[in-house]
Design a protein around this motif. Structure first.
Motif, PDB file in Angstrom:
ATOM      1  N   UNK B 226       0.845  -1.217   0.000  1.00 43.54           N
ATOM      2  CA  UNK B 226       0.000   0.000   0.000  1.00 43.54           C
ATOM      3  C   UNK B 226       0.873   1.257   0.000  1.00 43.54           C
ATOM      4  N   UNK B 227       1.974   1.226   0.776  1.00 49.25           N
ATOM      5  CA  UNK B 227       2.867   2.394   0.850  1.00 49.25           C
ATOM      6  C   UNK B 227       3.571   2.625  -0.479  1.00 49.25           C
ATOM      7  N   UNK B 228       3.976   1.505  -1.114  1.00 49.21           N
ATOM      8  CA  UNK B 228       4.628   1.636  -2.439  1.00 49.21           C
ATOM      9  C   UNK B 228       3.650   2.269  -3.422  1.00 49.21           C
ATOM     10  N   UNK B 229       2.415   1.774  -3.393  1.00 44.57           N
ATOM     11  CA  UNK B 229       1.393   2.292  -4.316  1.00 44.57           C
ATOM     12  C   UNK B 229       1.154   3.783  -4.069  1.00 44.57           C
ATOM     13  N   UNK B 230       1.034   4.161  -2.792  1.00 42.09           N
ATOM     14  CA  UNK B 230       0.746   5.566  -2.468  1.00 42.09           C
ATOM     15  C   UNK B 230       1.918   6.481  -2.850  1.00 42.09           C
TER      16      UNK B 230
END
Lengths: 243, 259
Positions: B226-230
């Motif tokens: 999720x952090x990579x995506x954000x």
């Protein structure tokens, strides 16, 4: 008549290479003088040397002009400025000497046949012919006493070139401008000039020809025997220069 | 000027849907270990559950990136002005700019943390270090490579150095500045995430880099994804905003950002 330009033994080197050597030139006030010659012979360099745009050495360098103007081969307009602001530029740069007044800008713009609707346009929104008209208006806005033109119409089609030839002739005649004009086009040179200098490959002026045509030039002139004869004469000298 | 059409947006979106569906189906078929590759639905559920935390982290990272970006653009332009006006200054300093660019940011980051301490200050410095180079090089190019005809025109009218700068060199450099800023905008997120990963923030200042670090340490793979995506979305947003600004400014000029 007083000379606008009186130069002797002019030498110009570009990047250490001699381009013009021992060249002399006298241009009387109000004369339209064209320079023709093979590519790379130093015509444009001569123009730039007289306009103080390149370093030079000379025995004598007397010029009797205060306000020079230059029309380049490309319109060289600033893409971030509108037509109005491009024409205004020389006045801004010489604000200490010239008053920035809208009347002169409008006058220069109307002189070259641009419409008021074009004033807020940017260069990319104009055709090639219109850009060249803006470039001419920018040159005329300071009311110059000498005009240097370096193949300004070379990139235009024949019809537009003839229109702008006529316009330039009328403006320079009315303003009594001394004009030094570089071109590859012999017909254009003959049509516009009172005098033509032919340069050879070595940057030497090999012919100084007076053009004996009526002072008033109109499109009909292009079909007269005198005009055609002058074109043939200049072409012959140019061929000799290139041989 | 380049305009986006529906095909340019629709095709990548459709491709993404196909990849996500394939991923979900493959997971159901082969039952991958969650710790190695959670499926898209699991990532979405975890992101939703931690929505508030991740949103706050995105804001923190975005703020650090934006602050560093503004410093990069301002400082980069000042340095470019110096380089373009003095060959001596350029000869003295430019090699070090290139050197700074070639040193990996993960090698510089610990030094920055020692000098500036952990927290937002260090992250902003790391962002600035990583993103200043494209601005300096592009603006220097814009200030020094002017149309020779226009330079001659200015010379003919005896323009002084200040007029040359104000009326020719600076406007000529604007498209180059925007090109540099667009490259720089993408790098700011890399800098911010690396900075947060290594320096972290105070308890109330956790950015996406912190969550990536914690996600990898605690094997919270869904948080990591999720952090990579954000952070990717944040990077895209930064580049898109800079491009939009460039297009708006230059819409009627002859230059394009791709020149």
């Amino acid at each position: 008549m007083k000379n606008s330009i009186d130069i002797s033994s002019l030498n110009v080197k570009l990047g250490g290479t001699p381009v013009l050597q021992n060249l002399s030139l006298q241009i009387p006030e109000g004369q339209w003088c064209s320079i023709v010659g093979p590519s790379g012979c130093g015509k444009s360099t001569l123009l730039r040397a007289v306009a103080n745009l390149v370093p030079r050495e000379s025995e004598k360098f007397e010029t009797n002009f205060e306000t020079p103007a230059f029309v380049f081969q490309d319109p060289t307009l600033m893409p971030w400025r509108t037509v109005w602001d491009n024409v205004r530029l020389p006045m801004e740069l010489q604000a200490s000497r010239l008053e920035v007044d809208s009347k002169s800008i409008l006058s220069a713009i109307s002189m070259v046949g641009l419409a008021k609707a074009d004033l807020e346009k940017y260069p990319r929104e104009l055709s090639g012919g219109m850009r060249m008209r803006v470039s001419m208006a920018r040159a005329l806005v300071t009311r110059p006493d000498i005009l240097f033109m370096d193949e300004p119409f070379a990139a235009l089609d024949e019809l537009l070139r003839q229109q702008l030839n006529q316009l330039s002739h009328e403006i320079c005649r009315d303003q009594q401008l001394t004009t030094l004009f570089v071109t590859h086009n012999v017909s254009e040179a003959v049509y516009l000039s009172e005098r033509i200098l032919v340069m050879n490959d070595s940057g030497v002026i090999i012919e100084d020809l007076q053009i004996a045509l009526p002072k008033e030039r109109s499109p009909e002139l292009r079909t007269t025997p005198d005009y055609l004869q002058s074109v043939q004469l200049v072409t012959r000298h140019l061929q000799e220069a290139m041989a | 000027m380049r305009h986006w059409n529906s095909r340019q947006i629709l095709l990548p979106v459709m491709f993404l849907i196909v990849v996500l569906t394939g991923w979900q189906l493959a997971d159901q078929l082969f039952e991958f270990k969650r710790i190695i590759l959670p499926n898209p639905l699991e990532i979405a559920q975890e992101s939703w559950a931690r929505g508030s935390q991740l949103f706050q982290a995105t804001l923190v990272t975005g703020r650090a990136a934006m602050t560093g970006f503004v410093i990069s653009v301002s400082l980069g332009t000042i340095l470019a002005l110096l380089f373009s006006s003095s060959a001596l200054v350029k000869a003295c300093m430019y090699p070090y700019m290139i050197l700074l660019q070639t040193v990996p940011i993960v090698a510089i980051a610990p030094l920055v943390i020692i000098w500036f301490g952990g927290g937002l200050g260090s992250v902003v410095v790391i962002v600035t270090v990583i993103s200043i180079f494209p601005v300096v090089t592009n603006v220097t190019t814009g200030l020094t490579t002017v149309d020779p005809g226009l330079a001659e025109l200015m010379q003919l009218y005896q323009a002084n150095r200040f007029q040359m700068l104000l009326k020719l060199r600076l406007p000529n450099a604007i498209p180059h500045l925007l090109t540099g800023a667009r490259v720089s905008a993408g790098l700011t997120i890399v800098g911010a995430v690396v900075g947060e990963y290594m320096a972290g923030h105070g308890i109330s200042q956790r950015g996406l880099g912190y969550y990536i670090f914690m996600g990898s340490q605690n094997h919270q793979v869904e948080v990591l994804y999720a952090s990579i995506l954000l952070s990717t979305l944040l990077g895209i947003m930064m580049v898109a905003l800079t491009s939009l600004l460039g297009r708006t400014l230059l819409s009627r000029w002859a230059f394009s950002l791709h020149q």
